[in-house]
Write a protein that holds these residues in place. Structure first.
Motif, short mmCIF file in Angstrom:
data_model
loop_
_atom_site.label_atom_id
_atom_site.label_comp_id
_atom_site.label_asym_id
_atom_site.label_seq_id
_atom_site.Cartn_x
_atom_site.Cartn_y
_atom_site.Cartn_z
N LYS A 38 -59.91 19.48 -32.84
CA LYS A 38 -60.36 20.75 -32.26
C LYS A 38 -59.28 21.81 -32.24
N VAL A 39 -58.01 21.40 -32.21
CA VAL A 39 -56.93 22.40 -32.12
C VAL A 39 -56.33 22.71 -33.48
N THR A 40 -56.79 22.03 -34.55
CA THR A 40 -56.34 22.34 -35.90
C THR A 40 -57.48 23.00 -36.67
N ALA A 41 -57.13 23.74 -37.71
CA ALA A 41 -58.12 24.51 -38.47
C ALA A 41 -59.13 23.60 -39.14
N GLU A 42 -60.40 23.96 -39.04
CA GLU A 42 -61.45 23.13 -39.61
C GLU A 42 -61.43 23.14 -41.13
N LYS A 43 -61.09 24.27 -41.74
CA LYS A 43 -61.16 24.37 -43.20
C LYS A 43 -60.10 23.51 -43.89
N THR A 44 -59.02 23.16 -43.17
CA THR A 44 -57.99 22.27 -43.74
C THR A 44 -57.92 20.97 -42.95
N GLN A 45 -59.05 20.54 -42.43
CA GLN A 45 -59.08 19.38 -41.55
C GLN A 45 -58.67 18.10 -42.26
N GLY A 46 -59.04 17.95 -43.53
CA GLY A 46 -58.68 16.75 -44.27
C GLY A 46 -57.17 16.58 -44.37
N PHE A 47 -56.48 17.68 -44.71
CA PHE A 47 -55.01 17.62 -44.80
C PHE A 47 -54.41 17.36 -43.43
N SER A 48 -54.93 18.02 -42.40
CA SER A 48 -54.40 17.82 -41.04
C SER A 48 -54.58 16.38 -40.58
N GLN A 49 -55.76 15.81 -40.85
CA GLN A 49 -55.99 14.41 -40.48
C GLN A 49 -55.08 13.49 -41.30
N GLY A 50 -54.78 13.88 -42.54
CA GLY A 50 -53.85 13.10 -43.34
C GLY A 50 -52.46 13.09 -42.74
N VAL A 51 -52.02 14.24 -42.24
CA VAL A 51 -50.71 14.32 -41.57
C VAL A 51 -50.72 13.45 -40.32
N ARG A 52 -51.81 13.55 -39.55
CA ARG A 52 -51.90 12.74 -38.32
C ARG A 52 -51.85 11.25 -38.64
N ARG A 53 -52.58 10.83 -39.65
CA ARG A 53 -52.59 9.42 -40.01
C ARG A 53 -51.25 8.98 -40.61
N SER A 54 -50.55 9.90 -41.27
CA SER A 54 -49.23 9.57 -41.79
C SER A 54 -48.23 9.35 -40.66
N VAL A 55 -48.35 10.16 -39.62
CA VAL A 55 -47.50 9.95 -38.43
C VAL A 55 -47.80 8.58 -37.83
N GLY A 56 -49.09 8.24 -37.76
CA GLY A 56 -49.46 6.91 -37.27
C GLY A 56 -48.98 5.80 -38.17
N GLY A 57 -49.02 6.03 -39.50
CA GLY A 57 -48.53 5.04 -40.45
C GLY A 57 -47.04 4.77 -40.28
N LEU A 58 -46.28 5.85 -40.02
CA LEU A 58 -44.85 5.68 -39.77
C LEU A 58 -44.62 4.84 -38.52
N ALA A 59 -45.46 5.04 -37.51
CA ALA A 59 -45.34 4.25 -36.27
C ALA A 59 -45.64 2.78 -36.51
N THR A 60 -46.64 2.49 -37.36
CA THR A 60 -46.99 1.09 -37.63
C THR A 60 -45.93 0.38 -38.46
N ILE A 61 -45.09 1.15 -39.14
CA ILE A 61 -43.96 0.57 -39.88
C ILE A 61 -42.79 0.30 -38.93
N LEU A 62 -42.49 1.28 -38.08
CA LEU A 62 -41.32 1.18 -37.20
C LEU A 62 -41.56 0.26 -36.01
#
Length: 469
Positions: free
Chosen positions: A392-416
């Protein structure tokens, strides 16, 4: 088929995709260590194998997100990404060497990167007030897969035959089993998955813009009723044509005027990305810690751990559906705050009662059960609320990229997370102390940014205007 039916069927298939990802994790994790030992792999290959999946998903998530933002479709992206799941699991099945096994998890992880496109699609296809409930149900599907997965292992471990030149045994069978499931899913997607129209393009902001244009031009209309009616008709057609042209231009280039710093360095976004990292870091650290802990203090074997994980899975699924109900009653930021309080309480409990167990066996086991229960109880609250708020706080038109960044942050956490906990299983004060410090930090950040953790007012006004019409 009506759009509503297509939408429902598509959401069910998305749930199936997440369930398969949970099943894959549950059938491969119990056997991969012994599989690597048979292939004469050194001990550190286990960490590499588990991290390889997260690493490739981390790197490809934003790329799939950009693809979905530009094309506004997800069906073709999911079909393409599933090919990597099929190939990766087939490589796992072949398993001639430890390097091929490592590469198999790396290739399969590419398929998981499409999750960013799926979350972007869900954001565009749901109303803000129903989004948290949808996300909770989708996440519960993955937990259901984790719960169902061990049941498949009951017959996979009995496999002992040859398939042409390949040996099918309890170590290779999870690979061919998941390969067949992902292949079957391809046909299901082809038959029942639909790129349904985005809800916001049918109403919301666009409707509000058109209404404002009409109100601004109203004083220019003549007093003659027929001329005014004719003018309004022409103006409405021109507005619709102009809006359609503008939407088409934005669709072809959703990243025009897009700034990474303006999108991701805002206070509320930083808070939510931090919550994503800390939640998954703590979760994976605890998963790494639990098995050695139960072996050391309670002498749990394979059966005891399997039963424990099954009960944990049931609790998490119930938790997700409770959050689904709760999110319709209270704001996402309230759910987030409750979850952080529960997680902090759980971490304090573990620091007090688990680092240096006291009392007899019954008391120690009770303290352990309470600690695990509290940790798992807080997980759905934080996980669902931060994903919903982020959309809701990120732009809807670039939501796929934003969700990709969010999941990448989560992926880094699952590695560390596993790397942090793996070396500190004998020093729980340091391990849990760091986890508690992270939770205190994100709790303070949430309190300070509480007013900003809400849906932007412009969108709310737009939706009000649409409902009023």
């Amino acid at each position: 088929m009506e759009n509503h039916q297509k939408r429902t069927l598509t959401f069910l298939i998305i749930g199936l995709i997440f369930m398969l990802s949970g099943i894959e994790y549950a059938v491969i994790l119990p056997t991969i260590w012994r599989y690597l030992q048979i292939l004469e792999a050194p001990p550190y290959f286990l960490g590499l194998g588990l991290s390889a999946f997260s690493l490739s998903a981390l790197l490809t998530g934003p790329l799939f997100g950009v693809w979905s933002d530009r094309s506004k479709t997800t069906k073709s992206i999911i079909l393409f990404s599933n090919l990597f799941e099929i190939a990766g699991n087939f490589m796992y099945f072949i398993g001639y060497s430890k390097w091929l096994l490592l590469c198999s998890r790396l290739v399969a992880g590419v398929g998981a990167g499409a999750g960013s496109s799926i979350f972007g699609f869900l954001t565009r296809s749901t109303l803000p007030e129903e989004r948290a409930g949808i996300f909770a149900a989708i996440m519960a599907c993955r937990q259901a897969g984790l719960l169902i997965g061990p049941a498949f292992n009951l017959f996979l471990r009995l496999c002992d035959f040859k398939l042409g030149p390949f040996v099918v045994n309890k170590y290779t069978s999870p690979g061919i089993f998941m390969c067949l499931l992902w292949t079957l899913l391809q046909f299901i997607i082809l038959a029942g998955y639909w790129d349904v129209p985005a809800i916001s393009s049918q109403g919301g902001v666009v409707v509000l813009e058109m209404k404002q244009e009409e109100e601004e031009e109203a004083p220019l209309m003549g007093s003659d009723e027929d001329e005014a009616r004719t003018y309004r008709t022409v103006d409405s057609d021109q507005s619709e044509t102009s809006s359609a042209s503008q939407r088409a231009h934005e669709t072809s280039n959703p990243f025009k005027n897009f700034s990474v710093s303006n999108e991701f360095l805002r206070e509320e976004v930083v808070v939510l990305l931090t919550a994503q990292f800390i939640t998954l870091f703590n979760q994976t650290a605890l998963e790494t810690m639990v098995t050695p802990l139960t072996q050391r203090y309670f002498s749990f074997g394979e059966l005891g751990n399997s039963l424990m994980y099954s009960l944990c899975g049931v609790e998490v699924i119930v938790g997700f559906f409770f959050v689904r109900w709760l999110s319709s009653k209270v704001a996402d930021r309230v759910v987030l705050a409750v979850g952080l309080v529960i997680c902090s309480t759980a971490c304090i409990w573990c620091l007090v009662f688990l680092c240096k167990p006291r009392g007899g066996f019954e008391w120690q086991l009770s303290a352990f059960i309470v600690g695990v229960f509290l940790q798992l109880l807080g997980l759905p609250f934080v996980a669902v609320s931060q994903v919903s708020l982020f959309s809701k706080v990120t732009a809807e038109k670039t939501q796929g990229f934003s969700q990709g960044v969010r999941r990448s942050v989560g992926g880094l956490a699952t590695i560390l997370g596993p790397l942090w906990a793996g070396g500190l299983t004998n020093n729980l004060y340091i391990m849990l102390g760091m986890m508690l410090a992270l939770l205190v930090m994100i709790t303070v950040m949430t309190v300070l940014s509480y007013e900003r953790l809400a849906e932007p007012r412009v969108v709310q006004c737009a939706q009000s205007a649409d409902s009023g019409r």
